[in-house]
Design a protein around this motif. Structure first.
Motif, PDB file in Angstrom:
ATOM      1  N   TYR A 174       0.776  -1.192   0.006  1.00  0.00           N
ATOM      2  CA  TYR A 174      -0.092   0.231   0.005  1.00  0.00           C
ATOM      3  C   TYR A 174       0.998   1.253  -0.075  1.00  0.00           C
ATOM      4  CZ  TYR A 174      -3.466  -3.586   1.754  1.00  0.00           C
ATOM      5  OH  TYR A 174      -4.207  -4.599   1.878  1.00  0.00           O
ATOM      6  N   TYR A 175       1.878   1.211   0.715  1.00  0.00           N
ATOM      7  CA  TYR A 175       2.736   2.443   0.988  1.00  0.00           C
ATOM      8  C   TYR A 175       3.566   2.501  -0.318  1.00  0.00           C
ATOM      9  CZ  TYR A 175       1.708   2.692   6.000  1.00  0.00           C
ATOM     10  OH  TYR A 175       1.088   3.051   7.145  1.00  0.00           O
ATOM     11  N   LEU A 176       4.198   1.366  -0.911  1.00  0.00           N
ATOM     12  CA  LEU A 176       4.874   1.522  -2.172  1.00  0.00           C
ATOM     13  C   LEU A 176       3.927   1.892  -3.282  1.00  0.00           C
ATOM     14  CD1 LEU A 176       7.311  -1.642  -2.057  1.00  0.00           C
ATOM     15  CD2 LEU A 176       7.622   0.757  -1.468  1.00  0.00           C
ATOM     16  N   LEU A 177       2.587   1.420  -3.297  1.00  0.00           N
ATOM     17  CA  LEU A 177       1.805   1.778  -4.234  1.00  0.00           C
ATOM     18  C   LEU A 177       1.625   3.325  -4.470  1.00  0.00           C
ATOM     19  CD1 LEU A 177      -0.717   1.083  -6.034  1.00  0.00           C
ATOM     20  CD2 LEU A 177      -2.002   1.291  -4.290  1.00  0.00           C
ATOM     21  N   TRP A 178       1.240   3.897  -3.189  1.00  0.00           N
ATOM     22  CA  TRP A 178       1.091   5.238  -3.182  1.00  0.00           C
ATOM     23  C   TRP A 178       2.368   6.133  -3.423  1.00  0.00           C
ATOM     24  CZ3 TRP A 178      -2.769   8.546  -3.997  1.00  0.00           C
ATOM     25  CH2 TRP A 178      -4.027   8.019  -3.642  1.00  0.00           C
ATOM     26  N   TYR A 179       3.608   5.631  -3.161  1.00  0.00           N
ATOM     27  CA  TYR A 179       5.048   6.248  -3.453  1.00  0.00           C
ATOM     28  C   TYR A 179       5.087   6.446  -4.741  1.00  0.00           C
ATOM     29  CZ  TYR A 179       9.681   7.381  -3.406  1.00  0.00           C
ATOM     30  OH  TYR A 179      11.207   7.782  -3.910  1.00  0.00           O
ATOM     31  N   TRP A 180       4.915   5.388  -5.629  1.00  0.00           N
ATOM     32  CA  TRP A 180       5.240   5.176  -7.045  1.00  0.00           C
ATOM     33  C   TRP A 180       4.273   6.109  -7.790  1.00  0.00           C
ATOM     34  CZ3 TRP A 180       9.731   4.781  -8.731  1.00  0.00           C
ATOM     35  CH2 TRP A 180      10.756   4.151  -7.976  1.00  0.00           C
ATOM     36  N   VAL A 181       2.872   5.896  -7.252  1.00  0.00           N
ATOM     37  CA  VAL A 181       1.958   6.671  -8.029  1.00  0.00           C
ATOM     38  C   VAL A 181       2.178   8.091  -8.006  1.00  0.00           C
ATOM     39  CG1 VAL A 181      -0.536   7.407  -7.937  1.00  0.00           C
ATOM     40  CG2 VAL A 181       0.084   4.961  -7.814  1.00  0.00           C
ATOM     41  N   SER A 182       2.609   8.806  -6.828  1.00  0.00           N
ATOM     42  CA  SER A 182       2.904  10.084  -6.684  1.00  0.00           C
ATOM     43  C   SER A 182       4.058  10.732  -7.333  1.00  0.00           C
ATOM     44  CB  SER A 182       2.725  10.478  -5.034  1.00  0.00           C
ATOM     45  OG  SER A 182       3.902   9.632  -4.503  1.00  0.00           O
ATOM     46  N   ILE A 183       5.016   9.793  -7.289  1.00  0.00           N
ATOM     47  CA  ILE A 183       6.241  10.359  -8.060  1.00  0.00           C
ATOM     48  C   ILE A 183       6.219  10.204  -9.254  1.00  0.00           C
ATOM     49  CG2 ILE A 183       7.364   7.938  -8.179  1.00  0.00           C
ATOM     50  CD1 ILE A 183      10.290   9.403  -7.446  1.00  0.00           C
ATOM     51  N   SER A 184       5.389   9.356  -9.842  1.00  0.00           N
ATOM     52  CA  SER A 184       5.028   9.300 -11.161  1.00  0.00           C
ATOM     53  C   SER A 184       4.103  10.090 -11.819  1.00  0.00           C
ATOM     54  CB  SER A 184       4.127   8.058 -11.755  1.00  0.00           C
ATOM     55  OG  SER A 184       5.163   6.736 -11.438  1.00  0.00           O
ATOM     56  N   SER A 185       3.188  10.671 -10.976  1.00  0.00           N
ATOM     57  CA  SER A 185       2.474  11.979 -11.289  1.00  0.00           C
ATOM     58  C   SER A 185       3.142  13.219 -11.374  1.00  0.00           C
ATOM     59  CB  SER A 185       1.208  11.895 -10.156  1.00  0.00           C
ATOM     60  OG  SER A 185       0.472  10.707 -10.298  1.00  0.00           O
ATOM     61  N   LEU A 186       4.299  13.098 -10.569  1.00  0.00           N
ATOM     62  CA  LEU A 186       4.842  14.664 -10.476  1.00  0.00           C
ATOM     63  C   LEU A 186       6.018  14.532 -11.608  1.00  0.00           C
ATOM     64  CD1 LEU A 186       5.927  14.792  -6.664  1.00  0.00           C
ATOM     65  CD2 LEU A 186       4.288  16.117  -7.928  1.00  0.00           C
ATOM     66  N   LEU A 187       6.491  13.392 -12.014  1.00  0.00           N
ATOM     67  CA  LEU A 187       7.567  13.329 -13.077  1.00  0.00           C
ATOM     68  C   LEU A 187       7.202  13.058 -14.829  1.00  0.00           C
ATOM     69  CD1 LEU A 187      10.548  11.091 -11.821  1.00  0.00           C
ATOM     70  CD2 LEU A 187      10.588  13.436 -12.664  1.00  0.00           C
ATOM     71  N   LEU A 188       6.170  12.213 -14.946  1.00  0.00           N
ATOM     72  CA  LEU A 188       5.852  11.756 -16.093  1.00  0.00           C
ATOM     73  C   LEU A 188       5.260  13.088 -17.017  1.00  0.00           C
ATOM     74  CD1 LEU A 188       4.179   8.253 -15.669  1.00  0.00           C
ATOM     75  CD2 LEU A 188       6.418   8.996 -16.253  1.00  0.00           C
ATOM     76  N   SER A 191      10.544  14.520  -1.311  1.00  0.00           N
ATOM     77  CA  SER A 191       9.740  14.846  -0.134  1.00  0.00           C
ATOM     78  C   SER A 191       8.309  14.478  -0.392  1.00  0.00           C
ATOM     79  CB  SER A 191       9.996  16.123   0.568  1.00  0.00           C
ATOM     80  OG  SER A 191       9.475  17.378  -0.400  1.00  0.00           O
ATOM     81  N   ILE A 192       7.660  15.111  -1.416  1.00  0.00           N
ATOM     82  CA  ILE A 192       6.405  14.785  -1.694  1.00  0.00           C
ATOM     83  C   ILE A 192       5.932  13.356  -1.621  1.00  0.00           C
ATOM     84  CG2 ILE A 192       4.363  15.328  -3.370  1.00  0.00           C
ATOM     85  CD1 ILE A 192       5.043  17.779  -1.532  1.00  0.00           C
ATOM     86  N   PRO A 193       6.493  12.488  -2.406  1.00  0.00           N
ATOM     87  CA  PRO A 193       6.282  11.006  -2.598  1.00  0.00           C
ATOM     88  C   PRO A 193       6.432  10.465  -1.406  1.00  0.00           C
ATOM     89  CG  PRO A 193       7.733  11.556  -4.344  1.00  0.00           C
ATOM     90  CD  PRO A 193       7.480  12.813  -3.442  1.00  0.00           C
ATOM     91  N   ILE A 194       7.155  10.860  -0.506  1.00  0.00           N
ATOM     92  CA  ILE A 194       7.451  10.250   0.837  1.00  0.00           C
ATOM     93  C   ILE A 194       6.151  10.720   1.861  1.00  0.00           C
ATOM     94  CG2 ILE A 194       8.539  10.147   3.113  1.00  0.00           C
ATOM     95  CD1 ILE A 194      11.204  10.392   1.408  1.00  0.00           C
ATOM     96  N   ILE A 195       5.833  11.849   1.636  1.00  0.00           N
ATOM     97  CA  ILE A 195       4.539  12.387   2.499  1.00  0.00           C
ATOM     98  C   ILE A 195       3.124  11.688   2.027  1.00  0.00           C
ATOM     99  CG2 ILE A 195       3.156  14.497   3.033  1.00  0.00           C
ATOM    100  CD1 ILE A 195       5.932  15.943   2.888  1.00  0.00           C
ATOM    101  N   PHE A 196       3.057  11.569   0.564  1.00  0.00           N
ATOM    102  CA  PHE A 196       1.950  11.074  -0.083  1.00  0.00           C
ATOM    103  C   PHE A 196       1.849   9.817   0.442  1.00  0.00           C
ATOM    104  CE2 PHE A 196      -0.595  13.436  -3.196  1.00  0.00           C
ATOM    105  CZ  PHE A 196      -0.110  14.422  -2.629  1.00  0.00           C
ATOM    106  N   SER A 197       2.885   8.904   0.373  1.00  0.00           N
ATOM    107  CA  SER A 197       2.996   7.709   0.845  1.00  0.00           C
ATOM    108  C   SER A 197       2.595   7.119   2.117  1.00  0.00           C
ATOM    109  CB  SER A 197       4.384   7.012   0.371  1.00  0.00           C
ATOM    110  OG  SER A 197       4.558   5.652   0.874  1.00  0.00           O
ATOM    111  N   ALA A 198       3.238   8.145   3.081  1.00  0.00           N
ATOM    112  CA  ALA A 198       3.132   7.939   4.597  1.00  0.00           C
ATOM    113  C   ALA A 198       1.450   8.167   4.882  1.00  0.00           C
ATOM    114  CB  ALA A 198       3.977   8.954   5.338  1.00  0.00           C
TER     115      ALA A 198
END
Length: 346
Positions: free
Chosen positions: A66-80, A99-106
């Motif tokens: 769950y945490y990795l799911l939200w981490y990679w979704v958020s970093i992809s949404s910022l980068l892609l 920082s943002i993907p870590i916060i979103f994941s948490a």
């Protein structure tokens, strides 16, 4: 021969695509940034809803995913959004992108976990019972976290340090596409149906070899000689010997330690440098540094296969897809290449 599909991983991939699509629709069609308060509230409500829906098609309580799911979704949404038009400039700072993907994941990973657990307990009491694969997934969780962090370092370094003088396959949009394709094919594995050698190989392993061959494809070969072929053969043999020594058999699989991988990489680099000086093959430089990827790939995969066959139990080479330990030395070498290139070209 037969084939199998990692249905569990595929379900999470589809779930990630759904969440990623929601974030994209929210920002690009409704002009609501997921980085402001309104966007945050919408994501929170969506997170609760999708976590409850997931009870009907994803088994187990799996917090790491769950945490990795939200981490990679958020970093992809910022980068892609920036990657297809990559010109060396990213709209977000390095600190922001970390920082943002870590916060979103948490935050959203925890909401997903709590919502799913609560809804499962209240409405579907048997939906949160552990399955026979739960323990294996829990054991794989720690490695998934470590490898995710390593991939994050690799991707961020590639995006922020890529120079036009480097290999074209490392250009961010190209490299991320290659990694994404490797991830997608890693859901499939092929195996031998012979009861005496019931072993398989994850198709993601072919991604390792593909990436390892790309430096050779792009290199200008006008200076190549028979000495280079001899050098490559020696490197492959040294890699096989090194990995045969450090790989170990353990309950449920075969693997090497991260320390052992680093030792083999270091030895191969020393062999590469010494033989280059002695044989005058292609010279020692950053462009030829990534030629070490192929010997590493051959050595690690052969060692994994031989140790797994010796166990005489079912196993899949590269079974943890691109989170498998076979990818570790490849990622480390590319990170080192990018780091040295950044240092010498700055």
């Amino acid at each position: 021969m037969g084939a199998g599909v990692n249905i569990y991983g595929l379900k999470f991939f589809i779930l990630a695509l759904i969440i990623f699509s929601f974030l994209g629709i929210e920002e690009y069609f409704f002009k609501v940034s997921f980085l402001n308060l309104n966007g945050f509230i919408y994501i929170l409500l969506f997170d609760v809803a999708i976590s409850i829906i997931s009870l009907f098609f994803i088994e187990d309580i799996d917090p790491v995913m769950y945490y990795l799911l939200w981490y990679w979704v958020s970093i992809s949404s910022l980068l892609l959004p920036d990657i297809p038009y990559f010109s060396g400039m990213i709209r977000f700072s390095l600190l922001y992108l970390i920082s943002i993907p870590i916060i979103f994941s948490a935050i959203f990973g925890t909401i997903f976990l709590v919502s799913r657990h609560t809804a499962g307990t209240v409405f579907l009491k048997n939906s949160i019972m552990e399955t026979e694969n739960s323990n294996n997934r829990r054991k794989a969780g720690t490695q998934s976290i470590r490898m995710s962090l390593l991939y994050a370092v690799l991707i961020i370094m590639d995006v922020f340090t890529y120079q036009s003088s480097e290999y074209y396959f490392l250009k961010p949009y190209m490299f991320l596409t290659i990694l994404a394709l490797c991830y997608i094919i890693s859901f499939v594995y092929i195996f031998d149906l012979n009861p005496d050698s019931y072993n398989g190989i994850n198709l993601g392993v072919f991604g390792i070899f593909f990436i390892s061959i790309l430096p050779f494809v792009e290199y200008n070969w006008h200076g190549a000689s028979i000495n280079f072929i001899i050098l490559l053969i020696i490197m492959v043999l040294a890699s096989i010997a090194g990995y045969l020594i450090i790989f170990r058999e353990m309950p449920g699989g075969v693997g090497s330690s991260y320390e052992g991988d680093l030792i083999v990489i270091s030895v191969l680099l020393i062999v590469w440098a010494v033989l280059n000086l002695y044989m005058h093959s292609l010279g020692i430089n950053l462009q030829t540094f990534l030629f070490t990827l192929l010997p590493i790939s051959i050595g690690s995969v052969i060692s994994d296969s031989l140790h797994g066959h010796h166990q005489r139990t079912f196993g899949v080479v590269g079974g943890l897809s691109i989170g498998d330990g076979l990818w570790y030395p490849i990622i480390v070498c590319i990170i080192l290449y990018l780091a040295f290139n950044m240092y010498f070209l700055r």
